[in-house]
Design an enzyme around this catalytic site. Sequence first.
Site, PDB file in Angstrom:
ATOM      1  N   ARG A 200       0.899  -1.369   0.063  1.00  0.00           N
ATOM      2  CA  ARG A 200       0.021   0.136  -0.145  1.00  0.00           C
ATOM      3  C   ARG A 200       0.759   1.312   0.122  1.00  0.00           C
ATOM      4  NH1 ARG A 200      -2.716  -1.209   4.087  1.00  0.00           N
ATOM      5  NH2 ARG A 200      -1.286  -0.702   5.781  1.00  0.00           N
ATOM      6  N   ASP A 321      -2.574  -3.999  11.717  1.00  0.00           N
ATOM      7  CA  ASP A 321      -2.519  -4.523  10.423  1.00  0.00           C
ATOM      8  C   ASP A 321      -1.681  -5.748  10.418  1.00  0.00           C
ATOM      9  OD1 ASP A 321      -2.929  -4.808   7.710  1.00  0.00           O
ATOM     10  OD2 ASP A 321      -1.287  -3.590   7.315  1.00  0.00           O
TER      11      ASP A 321
END
Length: 512
Positions: A200, A321
């Site tokens: 990302r 995460d």
Amino acid sequence: MTAPWAALALLWGSLCVGSGRGEAETRECIYYNANWELERTNQSGLERCEGEQDKRLHCYASWRNSSGTIELVKKGCWLDDFNCYDRQECVATEENPQVYFCCCEGNFCNERFTHLPEAGGPEVTYEPPPTAPTLLTVLAYSLLPIGGLSLIVLLAFWMYRHRKPPYGHVDIHEDPGPPPPSPLVGLKPLQLLEIKARGRFGCVWKAQLMNDFVAVKIFPLQDKQSWQSEREIFSTPGMKHENLLQFIAAEKRGSNLEVELWLITAFHDKGSLTDYLKGNIITWNELCHVAETMSRGLSYLHEDVPWCRGEGHKPSIAHRDFKSKNVLLKSDLTAVLADFGLAVRFEPGKPPGDTHGQVGTRRYMAPEVLEGAINFQRNAFLRIDMYAMGLVLWELVSRCKAADGPVDEYMLPFEEEIGQHPSLEELQEVVVHKKMRPAIKDHWLKHPGLAQLCVTIEECWDHDAEARLSAGCVEERVSLIRRSVNGTTSDCLVSLVTSVTNVDLPPKESSI
């Protein structure tokens, strides 16, 4: 009319010769290795440079300067580094590095090397014994001004149109805050080798720092906040742990619009747990080792340590995460937690920073995250990590060959139920409203160890966040299950198949 054209032809000829030499002249370099005995190489001599056709070749030298005494480290060939282009002399410009490094173009140009700090400090030069000038040397210096100037103009135009510098100059003076000190920051050279992953916030390169491989995570300038956040987590006291990724340095590279933000960490050749499970079926002992070291790392990350090994207070940190892609594997399959770009610290008397609820990877989001009903307290964030750990443990079990049954191809959690690219609405329907979880196969429950581990998994991904286990409890349970199964004989294993309650698991009271 012929005279001007003859002069122009002569100029063009010298230009072509100079241009050709700029990329092909470096064929041999002076070679030296101070660690020749350990590395089992020659100590000194000449090195013939070899490389790809479209890559330029250079010579380099690295040395230490202790109180004016020069100690050579290495000399040899160097491959296609923008910082070496069109340098006829080997000159280091860093102010006070631990190891000086310079590179240049031209045969044997690294025989003589110089330290000339950009700030205008004293020049320190190493010069070998002088040799008598040869005819070739005289000719080279005669043609150098015309050929060199022409080559510089051509190269500048070509680079502007076709490429950007592959390895920019270190530029950390505009850093928003001082990176944590690292003994390796000043070591050169560092060379990017190949891209290992894209994510990302950028890409991860395998790179070489002197004799070691390292990982370089490169963020574009627009993701500066993520780079800064991860750097701050790494600089937290107590972040050195065998199950957390080893941090080496944080740097800015390049200038102006070409700035890149680098995080340099240890490199693990086996890659992420996701990649490993895609290509490998694991044994019972391998499953236990990965699960135990992974939970140990998360337990330590979650822990608040008042005084950590003399470094100061290590606060509790939530990962936010946690997923198999962010668990790396050492060569012995020891798990290492990575990617702390979304992590948040909980320090007494201080706000935890950015605690926006719906962050992380959608597939691994806990039910309370998916429905936006988060209690913004420390324990709530730690329990969100534990839900994700339950999914990662399921991934491990799904690729284990311990049970007497087929081992399916690797699949992500919920991939069988809603595919590879689920929407937020699909996950809300499946996870929150239907309260579904990845399927636990019947034949897993016939293996005494896997059956007990499945109980632990279900208590990690419990819909009630307060009922979930802590990472420390998972570590204890996996260790106990492994010892109980490995300590039994095959006859005992048969009796355990019918009952998975022979071993008392650590109680839920040890949860968060």
